[in-house]
Design a protein around this motif. Structure first.
Motif, PDB file in Angstrom:
ATOM      1  N   ARG A 125       0.933  -1.166  -0.005  1.00  9.23           N
ATOM      2  CA  ARG A 125       0.205   0.084  -0.001  1.00  9.23           C
ATOM      3  C   ARG A 125       0.886   1.236  -0.137  1.00  9.23           C
ATOM      4  N   ARG A 126       1.909   1.338   0.789  1.00  9.08           N
ATOM      5  CA  ARG A 126       2.698   2.336   0.965  1.00  9.08           C
ATOM      6  C   ARG A 126       3.462   2.602  -0.455  1.00  9.08           C
ATOM      7  N   GLU A 129       0.765   4.192  -2.856  1.00  5.86           N
ATOM      8  CA  GLU A 129       0.269   5.720  -2.612  1.00  5.86           C
ATOM      9  C   GLU A 129       1.191   6.355  -3.039  1.00  5.86           C
ATOM     10  N   PHE A 138      -7.863   5.048  -2.336  1.00  6.13           N
ATOM     11  CA  PHE A 138      -7.338   3.858  -1.692  1.00  6.13           C
ATOM     12  C   PHE A 138      -8.660   3.388  -0.632  1.00  6.13           C
TER      13      PHE A 138
END
Length: 140
Positions: A125-126, A129, A138
């Motif tokens: 996710r990081r 992003e 998200f």
């Protein structure tokens, strides 16, 4: 009303939404394996999408594939719609590396899935992003 196929729901982790597609992560840590599902009812084939949705699907697929190639250092991107088991239209976008568990064979059925840990999911996710466009939202 859009409803995700139960098999996709069972085998994937939701990451968020592009303007057209839901982005899912296949819950198999052997490969960075993502799936885009157009949020349209009862669509099983590309040609069932109207022209605008077809273009949107290709834009989202291309943007995701480019992002994944760079983010995961892929040697090759595998992009395909198959749908022999899951009838709902979905696009596989898989970052392949020469040192992955199945290279150069297809990823399907090569090994039992190894689910992601919470830490691995957070790291993915990081990474995403940092590079996905403002058009991507998200999920929780």
């Amino acid at each position: 009303m859009f409803v995700l196929d139960s098999r996709l729901e069972q085998d994937t982790l939701p990451l968020g939404d592009f303007p057209l597609c839901r982005l899912l992560l296949m819950n198999d840590s052997h490969y960075p394996w993502f799936i885009l599902v157009p949020r349209r009812e009862e669509v099983s084939e590309l040609f069932q999408l109207d022209a605008d949705d077809q273009q949107a699907l290709w834009r989202e697929t291309t943007a995701l594939a480019e992002t994944l190639k760079d983010t995961f250092g892929a040697d090759k991107m595998n992009v395909a719609t198959l749908g022999n088991v899951v009838g709902q239209l979905h696009m596989h976008v898989i970052a392949r590396r020469r040192d992955d568990a199945a290279w150069p064979a297809p990823v399907w059925g090569r090994h039992p899935a190894e689910p992601y840990t919470e830490q691995q999911i957070a790291a993915i996710r990081r990474k995403l992003e940092l590079v996905l466009t403002d058009d991507f939202r998200f999920g929780e």
